[in-house]
Scaffold this motif. Structure first.
Motif, short mmCIF file in Angstrom:
data_model
loop_
_atom_site.label_atom_id
_atom_site.label_comp_id
_atom_site.label_asym_id
_atom_site.label_seq_id
_atom_site.Cartn_x
_atom_site.Cartn_y
_atom_site.Cartn_z
N ARG A 1 -16.68 21.60 -35.06
CA ARG A 1 -15.70 21.42 -35.37
C ARG A 1 -15.39 21.59 -36.98
O ARG A 1 -14.59 21.99 -37.17
N ASP B 1 -16.16 24.52 -38.04
CA ASP B 1 -15.38 25.70 -38.37
C ASP B 1 -14.21 25.95 -39.34
O ASP B 1 -13.66 26.13 -39.64
N ARG B 2 -13.32 23.83 -38.90
CA ARG B 2 -12.56 23.77 -39.86
C ARG B 2 -12.89 24.01 -41.51
O ARG B 2 -11.97 24.62 -42.53
N ARG C 1 -18.12 29.12 -24.08
CA ARG C 1 -16.98 28.18 -23.83
C ARG C 1 -17.40 27.02 -24.68
O ARG C 1 -15.63 26.61 -24.72
N ARG D 1 -15.69 28.10 -27.65
CA ARG D 1 -14.21 28.11 -28.34
C ARG D 1 -13.70 26.65 -28.15
O ARG D 1 -12.48 27.08 -28.67
N ALA D 2 -14.19 26.29 -27.09
CA ALA D 2 -13.55 24.66 -26.82
C ALA D 2 -12.67 23.71 -28.41
O ALA D 2 -12.03 23.35 -29.19
N GLN D 3 -14.43 24.22 -29.54
CA GLN D 3 -13.88 23.21 -30.98
C GLN D 3 -13.42 24.41 -31.90
O GLN D 3 -12.75 23.70 -32.66
N THR D 4 -13.64 25.87 -31.87
CA THR D 4 -12.90 26.16 -32.54
C THR D 4 -11.63 27.01 -32.23
O THR D 4 -11.07 27.42 -32.85
N GLY D 5 -11.91 27.42 -31.17
CA GLY D 5 -10.64 28.32 -30.72
C GLY D 5 -10.66 29.73 -30.87
O GLY D 5 -10.01 30.10 -30.25
N TYR D 6 -12.12 30.30 -30.93
CA TYR D 6 -12.24 31.79 -31.15
C TYR D 6 -12.89 32.29 -30.04
O TYR D 6 -14.57 31.24 -29.73
N THR D 7 -13.81 33.29 -29.76
CA THR D 7 -14.62 33.56 -28.66
C THR D 7 -15.66 34.02 -29.98
O THR D 7 -15.24 35.10 -30.10
#
Ligand SMILES: [Zn+2]
Length: 224
Positions: free
Chosen positions: A85, A88-89, A121, A124-130
């Motif tokens: 996360r 990504d942030r 999966r 995506r749960a951490q970043t919001g994108y595939t």
């Protein structure tokens, strides 16, 4: 002349690696490149996230205001989701490096799908994108891997500069290998996980400082 030949060689290598689409910068940068000779590189880190080294690398990247691409291993993402996360942030690209790091040329289709989709999966749960990029472990790829990756909507990303940081040849050697081989459009392979990466961490400031002084800009890879 030697420089020209090297450039041609790098271009040919890029074609062979299927990196042509990836090495093309955004249209705005391309016209800038022609006018101002802007040079760019893609810095990539494999095998994380790692509680020991990823945070150190993020801090250095922040200091130099550099954005990179992290090819993460799904099972590490499951263990350290907060690190993913955070990557990504901070504006870095987070991409797929399989679930458990197998040689994808040696697995069947069901395993291949599991390796890619389970990692998708958790990312995506951490970043919001595939993620759209897939880096096959060991860079092991063939026609079947390429076709399967494409079926899952992935583009394969290898590299063009490999200082073999995982062999721990010393921080100065890692930096020298990168800096002697890098060209505009290079994809640089480094590691933030999978073992002792203290030498990679130690080499990073020199690499970033020198590339910036040479006028390079850094782009994350998105494979879109
Ligand atoms: Zn790897």
């Amino acid at each position: 002349m030697v420089v020209m030949k090297r450039r041609v060689a790098v271009l040919v290598a890029s074609v062979l690696l299927g990196l042509v689409a990836l090495t093309a910068p955004p249209a705005t940068a391309r016209s800038a490149a022609a006018q101002d000779r802007v040079k760019w590189v893609y810095l990539t880190f494999d095998d994380g996230p790692s509680p020991r080294y990823t945070a150190q690398i993020l801090k250095i990247l922040q200091t130099y205001r550099v954005r990179a691409t992290f090819f993460e291993v799904g099972q590490n993402v499951k263990r350290y989701p907060a690190l993913t996360r955070r990557v990504d942030r901070l504006g870095h690209s987070v991409q797929n490096h399989s679930w458990s790091h197998p040689n994808l040329t040696r697995v069947n289709w069901a395993t291949f799908k599991y390796q890619v989709r389970t990692t998708d999966r958790y990312l995506r749960a951490q970043t919001g994108y595939t993620p759209r990029c897939l880096r096959p472990p060991y860079g092991a790829t063939n026609k079947a891997v390429a076709q399967r990756a494409a079926t899952l909507g992935k583009r394969i990303v290898l590299w063009s500069v490999d200082p073999r940081d995982w062999t721990r040849p010393g921080a100065s050697t890692i930096a020298r290998r990168v800096l002697s081989k890098v060209r505009s459009g290079s994809v640089i392979l480094l590691h933030d996980g999978g073992g002792n990466r203290s030498q990679t961490v130690a080499a990073l400031p020199t690499i970033l400082k020198t590339l910036k002084a040479r006028g390079y800009v850094f782009y994350p890879l998105w494979c879109t």
